[in-house]
Design an enzyme around this catalytic site. Structure first.
Site, PDB file in Angstrom:
ATOM      1  N   ASP A 219       0.870  -1.180   0.000  1.00 24.62           N
ATOM      2  CA  ASP A 219       0.000   0.000   0.000  1.00 24.62           C
ATOM      3  C   ASP A 219       0.907   1.230   0.000  1.00 24.62           C
ATOM      4  O   ASP A 219       2.111   1.129   0.220  1.00 24.62           O
ATOM      5  CB  ASP A 219      -0.902  -0.005   1.248  1.00 24.62           C
ATOM      6  CG  ASP A 219      -1.792   1.229   1.337  1.00 24.62           C
ATOM      7  OD1 ASP A 219      -2.371   1.619   0.303  1.00 24.62           O
ATOM      8  OD2 ASP A 219      -1.900   1.826   2.425  1.00 24.62           O
TER       9      ASP A 219
ATOM     10  N   CYS B  94      -4.343  -1.339  -1.970  1.00 27.89           N
ATOM     11  CA  CYS B  94      -4.510   0.105  -2.139  1.00 27.89           C
ATOM     12  C   CYS B  94      -5.470   0.300  -3.301  1.00 27.89           C
ATOM     13  O   CYS B  94      -5.215  -0.190  -4.408  1.00 27.89           O
ATOM     14  CB  CYS B  94      -3.146   0.715  -2.458  1.00 27.89           C
ATOM     15  SG  CYS B  94      -3.190   2.449  -2.897  1.00 27.89           S
TER      16      CYS B  94
ATOM     17  N   CYS C  28     -11.125   2.796  -0.073  1.00 26.45           N
ATOM     18  CA  CYS C  28      -9.739   3.128   0.278  1.00 26.45           C
ATOM     19  C   CYS C  28      -9.407   2.274   1.483  1.00 26.45           C
ATOM     20  O   CYS C  28     -10.208   2.197   2.420  1.00 26.45           O
ATOM     21  CB  CYS C  28      -9.615   4.614   0.620  1.00 26.45           C
ATOM     22  SG  CYS C  28      -7.988   5.052   1.277  1.00 26.45           S
TER      23      CYS C  28
HETATM   24  N1  DGL Z   1      -4.888   3.075   1.052  1.00 26.19           N
HETATM   25  C1  DGL Z   1      -4.799   3.785  -0.208  1.00 26.19           C
HETATM   26  C2  DGL Z   1      -6.037   3.489  -1.035  1.00 26.19           C
HETATM   27  O1  DGL Z   1      -6.698   2.495  -0.773  1.00 26.19           O
HETATM   28  C3  DGL Z   1      -4.533   5.227   0.046  1.00 26.19           C
HETATM   29  C4  DGL Z   1      -3.996   5.902  -1.140  1.00 26.19           C
HETATM   30  C5  DGL Z   1      -3.207   7.135  -0.846  1.00 26.19           C
HETATM   31  O2  DGL Z   1      -2.064   7.011  -0.433  1.00 26.19           O
HETATM   32  O3  DGL Z   1      -3.714   8.231  -1.078  1.00 26.19           O
HETATM   33  O4  DGL Z   1      -6.354   4.169  -1.983  1.00 26.19           O
END
Ligand code: DGL
Length: 261
Positions: A6, A69, A180
């Protein structure tokens, strides 16, 4: 090993689910804490980071890649599948499938980073199978920094969540997708602010289930994965604060290791 990555610590919500649903499987996690957030970066940059991290995971024993992610899943899945021969799991379609398969769902809200929402990926997947479902999307760019900062119960966080969700409340959605992997950490606040009757679909839970089902149906892949309960967590930047947040998410003592790509 199951390789998971991620942009930061949010993907540990996927690790938590994989540990719960696939107990004993060895896993290696990479959180790109030095370059987070991905959600406000261009697709080209996110693809470059995702490829670099997948190469590192494979060089360090991963036999499958899990993009924990939504942002990287939305923009980099094709690039990863073209480049690497191993199974690549992305986090978007398992959550979208839960919507598609539920005949009671009529109206869905999707929250995610700006990159995920701009990609329109959830809407496209849901509409392709169930065009009658209404899909309303909302980018919530402040939520990832709030989680990475550990502001999980602050009044400011509650106010920001409320403001982001207000337009979706007005649309009278029946289901909300947490698009997210950072958002499950704010699930309690999100549930209160969107309304307790609204069904919440957590993309982290959905992907862990998808991996479990895939391994059941693909013994040739399952056999390649070791099972010694070896869980390695790497980050590209390390501070005491990151350790505390990782511990809060995983709810077990965590040893973070620093690696420079
Ligand atoms: N956990 C990431 C997602 O699911 C976050 C992305 C980011 O760093 O903005 O999109």
């Amino acid at each position: 090993m199951i390789g998971i990555f991620d942009s930061g610590l949010g993907g540990l919500t996927v690790v938590r689910e994989v540990m719960a649903q696939l107990p004993g499987y060895d896993l290696i996690y990479f959180g790109d804490t030095a370059r987070t957030p991905y959600g406000s970066k261009s697709p080209a940059t996110v693809i470059q980071y995702a490829v670099q991290i997948a190469e590192w995971l494979l060089a360090n024993g991963a036999r499958v890649i899990v993009t924990a992610c939504n942002t990287a899943s939305s923009v980099a899945t094709e690039a990863l599948r073209q480049r690497f021969q191993v199974p690549v799991f992305e986090v978007v379609s398992p959550a979208a499938r839960l919507v598609i398969r539920n005949p009671r769902i009529r109206s869905v809200g999707v929250i995610g980073t700006r990159a995920t929402i701009n990609s329109g990926v959830y809407k496209k997947m849901i509409k392709a199978e169930r065009p009658e479902i209404k899909v309303y999307s909302r980018a919530c760019p402040l939520l990832v920094p709030l989680v990475e900062e550990g502001w999980l119960k602050k009044p400011e966080t509650k106010r920001i969540v409320k403001k982001y969700l207000y337009p979706l409340r007005l649309k009278q959605i029946d289901t909300l997708i947490l698009g997210c992997t950072h958002y499950p950490i704010l699930k309690d606040i999100i549930q209160i602010k969107i309304g307790k009757r609204i069904r919440i679909i957590d993309s982290s839970q959905a992907i862990a289930e998808a991996i479990k089902n895939f391994l059941r149906d693909h013994p040739e892949t399952e056999e390649m994965l070791s099972r010694n309960s070896d869980h390695r967590i790497y980050v590209s930047d390390i501070t005491e604060h990151f350790k505390e947040i990782a511990q809060d998410i995983l709810r077990i003592p965590v040893r973070l290791e620093h690696v420079r790509l």
